[in-house]
Write a protein that holds these residues in place. Sequence first.
Motif, PDB file in Angstrom:
ATOM      1  N   LYS A 136      87.569   4.263  60.039  1.00 12.39           N
ATOM      2  CA  LYS A 136      87.412   3.611  59.152  1.00 12.39           C
ATOM      3  C   LYS A 136      88.323   1.494  58.381  1.00 12.39           C
ATOM      4  CE  LYS A 136      86.693   2.929  53.927  1.00 12.39           C
ATOM      5  NZ  LYS A 136      85.935   2.412  53.706  1.00 12.39           N
ATOM      6  N   ARG A 137      89.119   1.705  59.190  1.00 12.27           N
ATOM      7  CA  ARG A 137      88.892   0.522  59.726  1.00 12.27           C
ATOM      8  C   ARG A 137      88.134  -0.473  60.667  1.00 12.27           C
ATOM      9  NH1 ARG A 137      91.859  -2.292  63.646  1.00 12.27           N
ATOM     10  NH2 ARG A 137      92.882  -4.336  63.234  1.00 12.27           N
ATOM     11  N   CYS A 138      87.750   0.523  62.161  1.00  8.79           N
ATOM     12  CA  CYS A 138      87.180  -0.614  62.485  1.00  8.79           C
ATOM     13  C   CYS A 138      85.701  -1.044  62.130  1.00  8.79           C
ATOM     14  CB  CYS A 138      87.072  -0.006  64.204  1.00  8.79           C
ATOM     15  SG  CYS A 138      88.442  -0.177  64.935  1.00  8.79           S
ATOM     16  N   ALA A 139      85.782  -0.220  61.248  1.00  4.94           N
ATOM     17  CA  ALA A 139      84.219   0.350  60.817  1.00  4.94           C
ATOM     18  C   ALA A 139      83.966  -0.922  59.953  1.00  4.94           C
ATOM     19  CB  ALA A 139      83.282   1.475  59.973  1.00  4.94           C
ATOM     20  N   ASP A 140      85.262  -0.856  58.608  1.00  9.29           N
ATOM     21  CA  ASP A 140      85.540  -1.962  57.603  1.00  9.29           C
ATOM     22  C   ASP A 140      85.615  -3.598  58.480  1.00  9.29           C
ATOM     23  OD1 ASP A 140      84.870  -0.402  55.785  1.00  9.29           O
ATOM     24  OD2 ASP A 140      87.176  -0.138  55.068  1.00  9.29           O
ATOM     25  N   ILE A 141      86.416  -3.731  59.843  1.00  6.69           N
ATOM     26  CA  ILE A 141      85.982  -4.988  60.097  1.00  6.69           C
ATOM     27  C   ILE A 141      84.444  -5.775  60.474  1.00  6.69           C
ATOM     28  CG2 ILE A 141      86.800  -6.235  62.437  1.00  6.69           C
ATOM     29  CD1 ILE A 141      89.944  -4.184  62.349  1.00  6.69           C
TER      30      ILE A 141
ATOM     31  N   MET B 144      81.986   7.342  74.520  1.00  5.53           N
ATOM     32  CA  MET B 144      81.567   6.258  74.025  1.00  5.53           C
ATOM     33  C   MET B 144      82.836   5.028  73.839  1.00  5.53           C
ATOM     34  SD  MET B 144      79.175   5.639  71.244  1.00  5.53           S
ATOM     35  CE  MET B 144      77.619   4.793  71.251  1.00  5.53           C
ATOM     36  N   ALA B 145      82.785   4.502  74.081  1.00  7.68           N
ATOM     37  CA  ALA B 145      84.222   2.939  73.325  1.00  7.68           C
ATOM     38  C   ALA B 145      83.570   2.016  71.970  1.00  7.68           C
ATOM     39  CB  ALA B 145      84.464   2.137  74.206  1.00  7.68           C
ATOM     40  N   CYS B 146      84.501   2.201  70.901  1.00  4.95           N
ATOM     41  CA  CYS B 146      84.333   1.466  69.697  1.00  4.95           C
ATOM     42  C   CYS B 146      84.435   0.343  70.433  1.00  4.95           C
ATOM     43  CB  CYS B 146      85.895   1.942  69.060  1.00  4.95           C
ATOM     44  SG  CYS B 146      86.128   0.525  67.867  1.00  4.95           S
ATOM     45  N   PRO B 147      83.475  -0.846  69.139  1.00  5.04           N
ATOM     46  CA  PRO B 147      82.881  -2.021  69.572  1.00  5.04           C
ATOM     47  C   PRO B 147      84.320  -2.380  69.851  1.00  5.04           C
ATOM     48  CG  PRO B 147      81.456  -1.378  68.584  1.00  5.04           C
ATOM     49  CD  PRO B 147      81.802  -0.044  68.596  1.00  5.04           C
ATOM     50  N   ILE B 148      84.869  -2.897  68.345  1.00  3.18           N
ATOM     51  CA  ILE B 148      86.126  -3.682  67.963  1.00  3.18           C
ATOM     52  C   ILE B 148      87.443  -3.251  69.070  1.00  3.18           C
ATOM     53  CG2 ILE B 148      87.236  -3.733  66.073  1.00  3.18           C
ATOM     54  CD1 ILE B 148      83.874  -4.323  65.437  1.00  3.18           C
ATOM     55  N   CYS B 149      87.846  -1.700  69.281  1.00  5.46           N
ATOM     56  CA  CYS B 149      88.870  -2.166  69.907  1.00  5.46           C
ATOM     57  C   CYS B 149      88.861  -1.473  71.135  1.00  5.46           C
ATOM     58  CB  CYS B 149      90.062  -1.095  68.958  1.00  5.46           C
ATOM     59  SG  CYS B 149      89.421   0.364  68.580  1.00  5.46           S
ATOM     60  N   GLY B 150      87.597  -0.522  71.617  1.00 10.34           N
ATOM     61  CA  GLY B 150      87.757  -0.142  73.149  1.00 10.34           C
ATOM     62  C   GLY B 150      88.463   1.100  72.206  1.00 10.34           C
ATOM     63  N   GLU B 151      89.191   2.273  72.274  1.00  9.69           N
ATOM     64  CA  GLU B 151      89.379   3.041  71.880  1.00  9.69           C
ATOM     65  C   GLU B 151      87.712   4.364  71.566  1.00  9.69           C
ATOM     66  OE1 GLU B 151      92.392   4.783  72.087  1.00  9.69           O
ATOM     67  OE2 GLU B 151      93.390   2.005  72.339  1.00  9.69           O
ATOM     68  N   ASP B 152      87.943   6.038  71.840  1.00  8.14           N
ATOM     69  CA  ASP B 152      87.474   6.855  71.848  1.00  8.14           C
ATOM     70  C   ASP B 152      86.722   6.497  70.262  1.00  8.14           C
ATOM     71  OD1 ASP B 152      86.987   6.950  74.603  1.00  8.14           O
ATOM     72  OD2 ASP B 152      88.723   8.729  74.286  1.00  8.14           O
TER      73      ASP B 152
ATOM     74  N   ALA C 108      82.638  10.435  62.836  1.00  7.64           N
ATOM     75  CA  ALA C 108      82.317  10.693  61.351  1.00  7.64           C
ATOM     76  C   ALA C 108      81.975   9.035  61.083  1.00  7.64           C
ATOM     77  CB  ALA C 108      83.889  10.891  60.460  1.00  7.64           C
ATOM     78  N   TYR C 109      82.337   8.091  61.816  1.00  9.20           N
ATOM     79  CA  TYR C 109      83.014   6.314  62.317  1.00  9.20           C
ATOM     80  C   TYR C 109      81.997   6.290  63.129  1.00  9.20           C
ATOM     81  CZ  TYR C 109      86.105   7.450  58.976  1.00  9.20           C
ATOM     82  OH  TYR C 109      87.216   7.712  57.820  1.00  9.20           O
ATOM     83  N   ARG C 110      80.980   6.854  63.823  1.00  6.33           N
ATOM     84  CA  ARG C 110      80.111   6.382  64.865  1.00  6.33           C
ATOM     85  C   ARG C 110      79.276   4.923  64.955  1.00  6.33           C
ATOM     86  NH1 ARG C 110      79.017  11.226  68.160  1.00  6.33           N
ATOM     87  NH2 ARG C 110      80.711  11.806  69.121  1.00  6.33           N
ATOM     88  N   PRO C 111      79.520   4.545  65.525  1.00  3.87           N
ATOM     89  CA  PRO C 111      80.354   4.230  66.940  1.00  3.87           C
ATOM     90  C   PRO C 111      81.366   3.268  67.210  1.00  3.87           C
ATOM     91  CG  PRO C 111      78.493   2.108  66.346  1.00  3.87           C
ATOM     92  CD  PRO C 111      78.591   3.456  65.394  1.00  3.87           C
ATOM     93  N   PHE C 112      81.995   3.556  65.851  1.00  7.76           N
ATOM     94  CA  PHE C 112      83.803   3.236  65.456  1.00  7.76           C
ATOM     95  C   PHE C 112      84.531   4.246  65.733  1.00  7.76           C
ATOM     96  CE2 PHE C 112      80.486   0.468  63.289  1.00  7.76           C
ATOM     97  CZ  PHE C 112      81.038  -0.689  63.755  1.00  7.76           C
ATOM     98  N   CYS C 113      85.825   3.351  66.345  1.00  3.80           N
ATOM     99  CA  CYS C 113      86.332   5.379  65.653  1.00  3.80           C
ATOM    100  C   CYS C 113      87.398   5.412  64.814  1.00  3.80           C
ATOM    101  CB  CYS C 113      87.693   4.563  66.868  1.00  3.80           C
ATOM    102  SG  CYS C 113      89.269   2.709  66.316  1.00  3.80           S
TER     103      CYS C 113
END
Length: 57
Positions: free
Chosen positions: A20-25, A1-9, A13-18
Amino acid sequence: MACPICGEDTVRAYRPFCSKRCADIDLGRWMQERYVVPGREGEEEGVPEDDAPDQIQ
C-alpha cells in the motif's frame, strides 16, 4: 513482476505494486502532477468542441 516504485516483488492485492505504501507513493505523484499523459500537440485542456454540450439560446 517488480514494483515500479521500489523494485521488490509485487503482491496480488496491490499489483502492480508491492505494498500500500508504494501504491500511495504512486498516487501522490499523480496528484502532484509529476506524471502526465501526453496529448496531441495544440490540444487545449478541457472538453473538445465536438464533445461540448449544445448551448441553449
